[in-house]
Design a protein around this motif. Structure first.
Motif, mmCIF file in Angstrom:
data_model
loop_
_atom_site.group_PDB
_atom_site.id
_atom_site.type_symbol
_atom_site.label_atom_id
_atom_site.label_comp_id
_atom_site.label_asym_id
_atom_site.label_seq_id
_atom_site.Cartn_x
_atom_site.Cartn_y
_atom_site.Cartn_z
ATOM 1 N N LEU A 542 0.814 -1.217 0.000
ATOM 2 C CA LEU A 542 0.000 0.000 0.000
ATOM 3 C C LEU A 542 0.848 1.268 0.000
ATOM 4 C CD1 LEU A 542 -2.770 -1.007 2.575
ATOM 5 C CD2 LEU A 542 -2.819 -1.174 0.079
ATOM 6 N N LEU A 543 2.134 1.132 0.249
ATOM 7 C CA LEU A 543 2.998 2.311 0.260
ATOM 8 C C LEU A 543 3.431 2.656 -1.162
ATOM 9 C CD1 LEU A 543 5.300 1.641 3.355
ATOM 10 C CD2 LEU A 543 3.295 3.122 3.209
ATOM 11 N N PRO A 544 3.497 3.931 -1.490
ATOM 12 C CA PRO A 544 3.900 4.343 -2.845
ATOM 13 C C PRO A 544 5.293 3.827 -3.203
ATOM 14 C CG PRO A 544 2.996 6.199 -1.611
ATOM 15 C CD PRO A 544 3.166 5.082 -0.629
ATOM 16 N N GLY A 545 5.383 3.261 -4.431
ATOM 17 C CA GLY A 545 6.673 2.819 -4.932
ATOM 18 C C GLY A 545 7.042 1.403 -4.594
ATOM 19 N N VAL A 546 6.259 0.748 -3.708
ATOM 20 C CA VAL A 546 6.621 -0.614 -3.314
ATOM 21 C C VAL A 546 6.356 -1.598 -4.453
ATOM 22 C CG1 VAL A 546 6.105 -2.497 -1.722
ATOM 23 C CG2 VAL A 546 6.279 -0.144 -0.880
ATOM 24 N N LEU A 547 5.173 -1.526 -5.074
ATOM 25 C CA LEU A 547 4.868 -2.387 -6.213
ATOM 26 C C LEU A 547 5.275 -1.689 -7.503
ATOM 27 C CD1 LEU A 547 1.360 -3.834 -5.320
ATOM 28 C CD2 LEU A 547 3.598 -4.933 -5.091
ATOM 29 N N HIS A 548 5.659 -2.491 -8.522
ATOM 30 C CA HIS A 548 5.996 -1.928 -9.829
ATOM 31 C C HIS A 548 4.731 -1.299 -10.417
ATOM 32 C CE1 HIS A 548 8.032 -1.356 -13.621
ATOM 33 N NE2 HIS A 548 7.003 -1.905 -14.245
ATOM 34 N N GLN A 549 4.810 -0.033 -10.737
ATOM 35 C CA GLN A 549 3.636 0.682 -11.216
ATOM 36 C C GLN A 549 3.440 0.474 -12.713
ATOM 37 O OE1 GLN A 549 4.734 4.650 -9.815
ATOM 38 N NE2 GLN A 549 3.027 4.566 -8.381
ATOM 39 N N ALA A 550 2.199 0.429 -13.132
ATOM 40 C CA ALA A 550 1.884 0.338 -14.556
ATOM 41 C C ALA A 550 2.292 1.639 -15.253
ATOM 42 C CB ALA A 550 0.392 0.090 -14.741
ATOM 43 N N VAL A 551 2.408 1.565 -16.582
ATOM 44 C CA VAL A 551 2.854 2.740 -17.341
ATOM 45 C C VAL A 551 1.914 3.908 -17.131
ATOM 46 C CG1 VAL A 551 3.314 3.620 -19.657
ATOM 47 C CG2 VAL A 551 3.964 1.278 -19.062
ATOM 48 N N PHE A 552 0.580 3.648 -17.172
ATOM 49 C CA PHE A 552 -0.362 4.757 -17.052
ATOM 50 C C PHE A 552 -0.270 5.444 -15.701
ATOM 51 C CE2 PHE A 552 -3.556 3.244 -14.135
ATOM 52 C CZ PHE A 552 -3.451 1.873 -14.185
ATOM 53 N N ALA A 553 0.233 4.707 -14.631
ATOM 54 C CA ALA A 553 0.397 5.328 -13.320
ATOM 55 C C ALA A 553 1.706 6.086 -13.223
ATOM 56 C CB ALA A 553 0.326 4.270 -12.221
ATOM 57 N N ARG A 554 2.766 5.534 -13.870
ATOM 58 C CA ARG A 554 4.068 6.205 -13.812
ATOM 59 C C ARG A 554 4.092 7.462 -14.669
ATOM 60 N NH1 ARG A 554 6.209 1.070 -15.006
ATOM 61 N NH2 ARG A 554 6.983 1.912 -16.969
#
Length: 581
Positions: A542-554
């Motif tokens: 749940l913390l920002p940056g922990v999971l690899h973000q999808a392109v549309f989120a990055r």
């Protein structure tokens, strides 16, 4: 010294020359936990003689205080609890007055005087409004601890100007005084006080070895025989034994214990031999010492000469020992009890000896510690802070110098001079909050603390996050910028320096936990140290940056540019197919 407060009480009341006795009195000596947390209470109330409702007002005030005071939270100070209970009682009495005959004639309202003494620990707390009197007799000398709230109208005529039920707001006189075994307190309504006086109080206190109820009755009989024509009520309280000092006694004890003059190695204080000075500052000196009776090694802390004129620091010194006695956790330094109970002859504190290095020196010796070692030490720190929070205490000065790393690799939290006891600030706080805040090192203080926000558990979470960041990286997340920010707006512009990176061994998910712990906005930090430790030791998705973000989120702009390009290619291809069909 006895382990518990012991009080003997005698009381008597008589209508005197009146048809109705409008005085009311009561006392309560609780047992067990409530005796230590709330103390012993004695109350006298006197309903105004011009009103038929005076007796009811006095009885209501007395009974409600004896009941409701003991129902208030244990974290509240005596003054805070007394103010809350009496304000509620005053509002109820004033409401009855306004709804009855007293609406047009205050002399016919629900009005009474109120005087209470709360003996808690080694301190007497006095709550008073009206014209009853409280005498303290100590070492044969009597002193009045209350003043009459009466307005003189001339020609010997007076009228109450402060009492319960007179007005919608209430102003209570409050004072706290240290007590000693053998002290005697006398509570007397105005009819009895006029015939008692300081001389009579001292004489009466000299005869408290027998039946106190009988003694109070005899004193009232003598007042009646000498012409008393008012209601008469007298309570006699004798202090038989006192407990070990508690947090509520700190302000008074810091003003009564003598100060040590230039202590040196080799000096013996109450059976403790000072061996060597291990720490010294402009505030205090810490000695390694040995108990001559048991041979145990202890730490003795005394105020430095320059701090002996600072009452706030002297209170903090005694508060530190009291805090240590209240927490039972291996990660927190303990106060030393020693064999039996010893009276202190001077102002100093004694703690169990913790052998090890300060975290500052440990980090210097281990510039690149293993993550597992760091997390183990942080687990101890978090457990220690959590134990303090469960006791409604905020350390408020967590920093590497106040953490000891033992030879076994354990972390122990020390130095509780800045600790804030939650729930005690509405009244007479045991510590001056400004003084406590001044003791904390700026780099580890929560940003809101610079602008007067009272310390809360979030302060300790922030400090723990700074310490964790420093152990992992060797630097501070904001450098010195946060301590130099002069306004909240300036603080919000200070940039966090990521702990993770191409050349860092700190995982991204650990950096995300650290970023949350030291966030400038306290509402976005972890609620408790245990929550921070959980995020440090395992990835929190749940913390920002922990999971690899999808392109549309990055990068949403590039995402939609790509979508548009794909659609354009499809349109061109469809046009080509139609053209050749």
């Amino acid at each position: 010294m006895s382990g518990a407060l012991r009080i003997s009480i005698g009381q008597h009341s008589h209508r005197g020359g009146k048809e109705i006795n409008q005085d009311f009195h009561g006392a309560l000596i609780p047992e067990g936990r409530l005796l230590a947390a709330k103390g012993v209470v004695a109350v006298v109330c006197d309903g105004i003689s011009t009103s038929a409702h005076g007796r009811e007002a006095a009885e209501t005030a007395c009974k409600s205080f004896l009941t409701d005071y003991y129902a208030t939270p244990e974290g509240w100070s005596v003054r805070q609890a007394g103010d809350r209970v009496l304000s509620a009682t005053n509002a109820w009495l004033y409401g009855r007055t306004r709804s009855g005959d007293g609406r047009y004639d205050p002399d016919r309202g629900f009005v009474c005087t109120f005087t209470a003494i709360v003996l808690k620990g080694r301190t007497a707390h006095v709550l008073h409004v009206g014209d009853a009197r409280l005498y303290r007799v100590s070492a044969g000398s009597a002193a009045v601890l209350t003043r009459d709230h009466r307005q003189h109208l001339g020609e010997g005529e007076t009228v109450l100007d402060r009492a319960l039920g007179i007005s919608p707001t209430l102003r209570i006189d409050y004072c706290a005084v240290p007590v000693a075994a053998g002290d005697v307190f006398l509570l007397a309504t105005d009819g009895m006080a006029e015939h008692l006086g300081a001389t009579g109080a001292a004489d009466l206190a000299g005869r408290v070895d027998g039946d106190l109820d009988r003694l109070a009755g005899e004193a009232i009989d003598r007042a009646i025989a000498s012409g008393a024509n008012d209601n008469l009520t007298l309570q006699i309280l004798r202090i038989d034994a006192l407990p070990e000092f508690s947090g509520s006694d700190v302000p008074s004890l810091s003003g009564t214990l003598p100060l040590l003059a230039d202590p040196r190695p080799g000096q013996v204080i109450d059976g403790l031999e000072l061996i060597e000075q291990i720490h010294g500052s402009d505030r205090s000196r810490v000695f390694k010492a040995r108990d001559l009776e048991t041979g145990e090694t202890v730490a003795v802390k005394v105020p430095a000469d320059s701090a002996t004129r600072d009452p706030g620091f002297l209170q903090a010194l005694l508060m530190e020992e009291w805090v240590a006695r209240r927490i039972d956790a291996p990660q927190v330094m303990k106060a030393w009890k020693g064999p039996g109970e010893r009276e202190k002859s001077a102002l100093y504190t004694v703690f169990e000896w913790v052998e090890g290095l300060s975290l500052t020196r440990w980090m210097q010796a281990h510039p690149q510690p293993d993550l597992a070692v760091v997390f183990a030490l942080l687990r101890d720190m978090a457990a220690g802070v959590q134990a303090m929070h469960r006791r409604q205490m905020v350390h408020q000065d967590l920093r590497p110098e106040n953490i000891v790393v033992t030879g076994e690799g354990r972390a122990v939290i020390i130095d509780f001079g800045s600790t804030r006891i939650l729930g005690t600030e509405d009244g007479e706080p045991p510590l001056d909050p400004a003084h406590a805040a001044g003791l904390a090192t700026h780099q580890y203080m929560a940003p809101e603390g610079f602008f007067g926000v009272p310390a809360n558990p979030s302060f300790d979470v922030y400090a723990l996050g700074i310490i964790a960041y420093q152990m992992l990286t060797g630097r501070l997340p904001y450098g010195g910028d946060m301590a130099r920010a002069a306004t909240p707006a300036a603080q919000s512009r200070v940039a966090y320096r990521p702990a993770a990176g191409p050349e860092s061994r700190v995982p991204v998910w650990v950096d995300a936990a650290l970023r949350k712990a030291v966030h400038v906005d306290p509402s976005r930090r972890h609620l408790e140290p245990a929550e921070l430790l959980a995020d440090l030791t395992r990835p929190n998705p749940l913390l920002p940056g922990v999971l690899h973000q999808a392109v549309f989120a990055r990068d949403p702009v590039r995402f939609w540019q790509g979508v548009s390009l794909c659609l354009a290619v499809c349109v061109v291809w469809l046009i080509y197919l139609l053209s050749i069909a």
